[in-house]
Motif scaffolding. Sequence first.
Motif, PDB file in Angstrom:
ATOM      1  N   VAL A   1     -46.563  66.896 -17.020  1.00  0.00           N
ATOM      2  CA  VAL A   1     -46.493  66.906 -15.556  1.00  0.00           C
ATOM      3  C   VAL A   1     -46.032  68.276 -15.063  1.00  0.00           C
ATOM      4  O   VAL A   1     -46.592  68.831 -14.118  1.00  0.00           O
ATOM      5  N   ARG A   2     -45.028  68.837 -15.730  1.00  0.00           N
ATOM      6  CA  ARG A   2     -44.532  70.171 -15.347  1.00  0.00           C
ATOM      7  C   ARG A   2     -45.662  71.204 -15.413  1.00  0.00           C
ATOM      8  O   ARG A   2     -45.844  72.000 -14.484  1.00  0.00           O
ATOM      9  N   GLN A   3     -46.427  71.199 -16.500  1.00  0.00           N
ATOM     10  CA  GLN A   3     -47.526  72.165 -16.650  1.00  0.00           C
ATOM     11  C   GLN A   3     -48.580  71.982 -15.557  1.00  0.00           C
ATOM     12  O   GLN A   3     -49.112  72.955 -15.030  1.00  0.00           O
ATOM     13  N   GLN A   4     -48.857  70.725 -15.199  1.00  0.00           N
ATOM     14  CA  GLN A   4     -49.843  70.464 -14.155  1.00  0.00           C
ATOM     15  C   GLN A   4     -49.343  70.940 -12.787  1.00  0.00           C
ATOM     16  O   GLN A   4     -50.107  71.511 -12.007  1.00  0.00           O
ATOM     17  N   ILE A   5     -48.055  70.706 -12.513  1.00  0.00           N
ATOM     18  CA  ILE A   5     -47.492  71.168 -11.242  1.00  0.00           C
ATOM     19  C   ILE A   5     -47.512  72.694 -11.179  1.00  0.00           C
ATOM     20  O   ILE A   5     -47.906  73.282 -10.166  1.00  0.00           O
ATOM     21  N   ILE A   6     -47.120  73.345 -12.253  1.00  0.00           N
ATOM     22  CA  ILE A   6     -47.116  74.812 -12.290  1.00  0.00           C
ATOM     23  C   ILE A   6     -48.534  75.354 -12.117  1.00  0.00           C
ATOM     24  O   ILE A   6     -48.751  76.337 -11.403  1.00  0.00           O
ATOM     25  N   ALA A   7     -49.511  74.712 -12.725  1.00  0.00           N
ATOM     26  CA  ALA A   7     -50.911  75.143 -12.569  1.00  0.00           C
ATOM     27  C   ALA A   7     -51.358  75.007 -11.117  1.00  0.00           C
ATOM     28  O   ALA A   7     -52.040  75.897 -10.577  1.00  0.00           O
ATOM     29  N   LEU A   8     -50.980  73.907 -10.463  1.00  0.00           N
ATOM     30  CA  LEU A   8     -51.328  73.727  -9.047  1.00  0.00           C
ATOM     31  C   LEU A   8     -50.653  74.799  -8.201  1.00  0.00           C
ATOM     32  O   LEU A   8     -51.294  75.407  -7.338  1.00  0.00           O
ATOM     33  N   ARG A   9     -49.387  75.058  -8.446  1.00  0.00           N
ATOM     34  CA  ARG A   9     -48.660  76.068  -7.673  1.00  0.00           C
ATOM     35  C   ARG A   9     -49.285  77.451  -7.857  1.00  0.00           C
ATOM     36  O   ARG A   9     -49.420  78.214  -6.904  1.00  0.00           O
ATOM     37  N   LYS A  10     -49.691  77.755  -9.086  1.00  0.00           N
ATOM     38  CA  LYS A  10     -50.345  79.041  -9.348  1.00  0.00           C
ATOM     39  C   LYS A  10     -51.666  79.135  -8.588  1.00  0.00           C
ATOM     40  O   LYS A  10     -51.971  80.165  -7.971  1.00  0.00           O
TER      41      LYS A  10
END
Length: 194
Positions: free
Chosen positions: A64-73
Motif C-alpha cells: 500500500v505504501r508503494q502504491q501511495i508513493i507512486a500515486l503521489r509521484k
Amino acid sequence: MSDSAFRRIANNIAEHFSSVWKLLSDTTNFLSRTPLFDQYEKMLRDWRYKLQHNPSNTDVIREVRQQIIALRKALREQGYDLTLGSRDLAVQGFRNDSSLQDGFVRLVLFISDTDVYYIYGQENHIELSHYLESQMQRSGTRGIRQRHFLWYLWHNNVLILSGSDTESKEDFELFRTFAEENKMFLLQRLRRLP
C-alpha cells in the motif's frame, strides 16, 4: 541544486519516513480539494480497508505504501503540489480595519489569465495596490482580469480571505467564485504568506 530538485529530494525523504497512515491521510486530504477526488476515491477507500484489516501484515503495508508513493509521484509529475494537502482556504465575508486586532493583514491580489500576483502589508489597500501596479508595469506584466482588496489570516493551516471596505460586493463575488473553482492553484500561489 535547483529548487525543484531540492523539493523532490525533500519529498522523497519525507515520504520514506512517514507512516503509511499519514501518507494516506495527506493524499486523501489533498485529493479531496481537487477535481481529481472522484477519480481516486475508490482506490483510497481500498487502501484504507486493506490497512484497517491487515494492521500487522508488513507485506500489505509495504504494498500500500508503494502504491501511495507512486500515486503521489505521478501527481507531482502532473504539476500538483502535495505539500498543500494539510492546508485549506476559506473565503469569509467582509472585514474592516478593526480586523487588525484579530491578526488579519491587508492583501491586494491581482488575477491574470495565467497567474496570481499579490502584495500584503500595513499600508492601506489603495497604497498597496499602487505599489503592486508599479511593480507589474516595471516587469512588463499585462492582462490583469481581476483586482481584489482583501484581508487574510492563517488559522490552523486554513488561509482565511475576506473582503475589505475597498472591495465592491460584485468584485468579491467574482473572487469567491474564482477561489472556489481554483482553490489549490490559489493556495499554491499564496502559500508563502506569513
